[in-house]
Write an enzyme that holds these catalytic residues in place. Structure first.
Site, PDB file in Angstrom:
ATOM      1  N   ARG A 103       9.215   8.219   6.163  1.00 30.82           N
ATOM      2  CA  ARG A 103       8.569   9.328   6.621  1.00 30.82           C
ATOM      3  C   ARG A 103       8.788   9.767   8.070  1.00 30.82           C
ATOM      4  O   ARG A 103       9.208  10.830   8.628  1.00 30.82           O
ATOM      5  CB  ARG A 103       7.155   9.420   6.646  1.00 30.82           C
ATOM      6  CG  ARG A 103       6.577   9.536   5.203  1.00 30.82           C
ATOM      7  CD  ARG A 103       5.156   9.508   5.113  1.00 30.82           C
ATOM      8  NE  ARG A 103       4.239  10.495   5.643  1.00 30.82           N
ATOM      9  CZ  ARG A 103       2.900  10.389   5.805  1.00 30.82           C
ATOM     10  NH1 ARG A 103       2.331   9.269   5.198  1.00 30.82           N
ATOM     11  NH2 ARG A 103       2.177  11.214   6.466  1.00 30.82           N
ATOM     12  N   ASP A 151       0.285   5.218   1.292  1.00 31.38           N
ATOM     13  CA  ASP A 151      -0.805   6.126   2.252  1.00 31.38           C
ATOM     14  C   ASP A 151      -1.348   7.196   1.252  1.00 31.38           C
ATOM     15  O   ASP A 151      -0.848   7.560   0.189  1.00 31.38           O
ATOM     16  CB  ASP A 151      -0.008   6.717   3.583  1.00 31.38           C
ATOM     17  CG  ASP A 151       0.350   5.647   4.478  1.00 31.38           C
ATOM     18  OD1 ASP A 151      -0.549   4.846   4.449  1.00 31.38           O
ATOM     19  OD2 ASP A 151       1.218   5.703   5.213  1.00 31.38           O
ATOM     20  N   ARG A 161       0.742  -1.152   0.051  1.00 34.34           N
ATOM     21  CA  ARG A 161       0.079   0.036   0.088  1.00 34.34           C
ATOM     22  C   ARG A 161       0.856   1.359  -0.057  1.00 34.34           C
ATOM     23  O   ARG A 161       1.948   1.129   0.584  1.00 34.34           O
ATOM     24  CB  ARG A 161      -1.023   0.154   1.235  1.00 34.34           C
ATOM     25  CG  ARG A 161      -1.682  -1.067   1.530  1.00 34.34           C
ATOM     26  CD  ARG A 161      -2.568  -1.000   2.861  1.00 34.34           C
ATOM     27  NE  ARG A 161      -3.061  -2.269   3.166  1.00 34.34           N
ATOM     28  CZ  ARG A 161      -3.642  -2.336   4.213  1.00 34.34           C
ATOM     29  NH1 ARG A 161      -3.868  -1.409   5.295  1.00 34.34           N
ATOM     30  NH2 ARG A 161      -4.524  -3.643   4.521  1.00 34.34           N
ATOM     31  N   TYR A 205      12.649   4.101  -2.289  1.00 33.57           N
ATOM     32  CA  TYR A 205      11.766   5.295  -1.971  1.00 33.57           C
ATOM     33  C   TYR A 205      12.676   6.673  -2.196  1.00 33.57           C
ATOM     34  O   TYR A 205      13.800   6.701  -1.578  1.00 33.57           O
ATOM     35  CB  TYR A 205      11.097   5.213  -0.530  1.00 33.57           C
ATOM     36  CG  TYR A 205      10.109   4.454  -0.384  1.00 33.57           C
ATOM     37  CD1 TYR A 205       8.792   4.961  -0.661  1.00 33.57           C
ATOM     38  CD2 TYR A 205      10.274   3.176   0.275  1.00 33.57           C
ATOM     39  CE1 TYR A 205       7.439   4.185  -0.617  1.00 33.57           C
ATOM     40  CE2 TYR A 205       8.874   2.260   0.418  1.00 33.57           C
ATOM     41  CZ  TYR A 205       7.693   2.795   0.041  1.00 33.57           C
ATOM     42  OH  TYR A 205       6.544   2.101   0.027  1.00 33.57           O
TER      43      TYR A 205
END
Lengths: 254, 254
Positions: free
Chosen positions: B207, B52, B50, B114
């Site tokens: 994050r 966000d 997933r 990422y």
């Protein structure tokens, strides 16, 4: 009054260009209204030049006469205050400085740098939508860069000038026109960046040069075809106008 | 049926993340509906993981079983057809390929990359709005990069794991965490890029690492503070969660 030089970033997608017009949103109007919101003064903000509808800026420069905030506020605080009234619009005063009363953003500019961005791949650019020109056919960057050198120097740029252009002369000196790439993803796509530097440009000149160089990138035109088109001094001999989305006014030199 | 591997780019700003939910727009639902529009099949699209709400992807990977288009269409034509039904949404199938019937986008992934983007300057980022985290206070990139190396390797990442995270273990191996910059404009601003690579990540891990490293960049924390926070295995000892806007799933390796 105090004269301020403002350096301005904006995303032009939802604006009908820089210049104030009736009944449509413009960058100039948005900034003048934000300044009015901040200090209740009706001011005129004078840019280094207009940008067209949809064109972006990272470093547009303008001057404006405002009250003598300098007695109580630093220039960066003035920028911050105007920015507060610009929110949530995609326009940002990146810096402000006090300049001489006779500073003219347009007439004192000695150079400009434009960038033009192409996303060159089959699939639609989801993240950069509105910020690039999407060209699906593979473009040969080396061929475009080599051909671009034909345009560097002092020329009559009538072939790359919009028919509405109001400049008295089509003669300009193009100091630099580079075409670069970096691999954009792992799926065969690439991002292509054009950089054009000159003292000043004709209306649509960068977009017309990019649109014509794309014909070279596709293999439809050679560098010699470009040379002939330039020599023809005839807009109808040039290639199409690249869309506004990919164009950025990056820097104005004084 | 034929199993396709799709590589997907999306701008997550206006979506409630990847995973299908009732009554809110999601990336998964948009793609499943586009496939339905194309071939009238009700399919389930299974992602590598997933993302966000608000998080973007340049190279999310998913698999889906569809009819045997391979008899009449090349995979790139299938991607093109799905893209036609995705318009004008900011979601784009960058590539499609036929894979073995037992290929699993989630379980066969062996690595992920990422990126996290910060615009670090006083003024609001007009052009990159929604695509970056805007940090006004100057950040020390070198200090962040050096401290980041504390996190590289095999650790219990409880300190950087969302309290809602459902993974059985908080132990992960972080293969790489680099912090780089390039000068962003002529007005003192900079763009900062974080790159994180691992086999897999915990919920909010990137994050939370970025939000904590920003404390190092501001000079509030040292690399030793970061080491202690990691060793504490306690989310309350970590820094804040950086906003979704700056995060991009760039690549999934198989």
């Amino acid at each position: 009054m105090t004269r301020y030089k403002l350096t301005i970033e904006y995303k032009g997608s939802d604006y009908c260009g820089w210049q104030r017009q009736d009944d449509v949103p413009t960058i100039q109007q948005a900034i003048e209204e934000a300044i009015h919101g901040f200090c209740q003064q009706d001011v005129a903000v004078h840019a280094s030049g207009r940008t067209d509808a949809g064109v972006h800026a990272r470093g547009q420069v303008a001057h404006v006469d405002m009250g003598e905030f300098s007695r109580v506020m630093e220039p960066f605080e003035v920028a911050k205050a105007i920015n507060a009234f610009l929110r949530p619009q995609p326009i940002s005063i990146v810096s402000a400085e006090i300049v001489a009363d006779d500073f003219e953003a347009r007439y004192h500019a000695v150079g400009k740098l434009y960038q033009y961005r192409i996303v060159n791949r089959s699939s639609f650019p989801a993240i950069e939508q509105g910020l690039v020109w999407h060209v699906k056919r593979p473009l040969d960057v080396k061929a475009m860069h080599e051909a671009a050198q034909v345009l560097v120097g002092h020329h009559d740029f009538t072939t790359f000038r919009d028919s509405q252009c109001q400049a008295k002369s089509a003669e300009k000196t193009l100091d630099r026109l580079d075409v670069k790439t970096h691999t954009y993803d792992d799926y065969g796509g690439q991002e292509i960046i054009f950089e054009a530097e000159a003292r000043s440009f004709l209306h649509h000149q960068v977009r017309n040069m990019v649109g014509t160089l794309a014909l070279v990138g596709e293999g439809k035109w050679s560098a010699d075809d470009l040379k002939s088109a330039l020599a023809a001094k005839d807009r109808t001999k040039g290639g199409p106008t690249a869309p506004a989305d990919g164009l950025y006014l990056v820097r104005v030199d004084y």
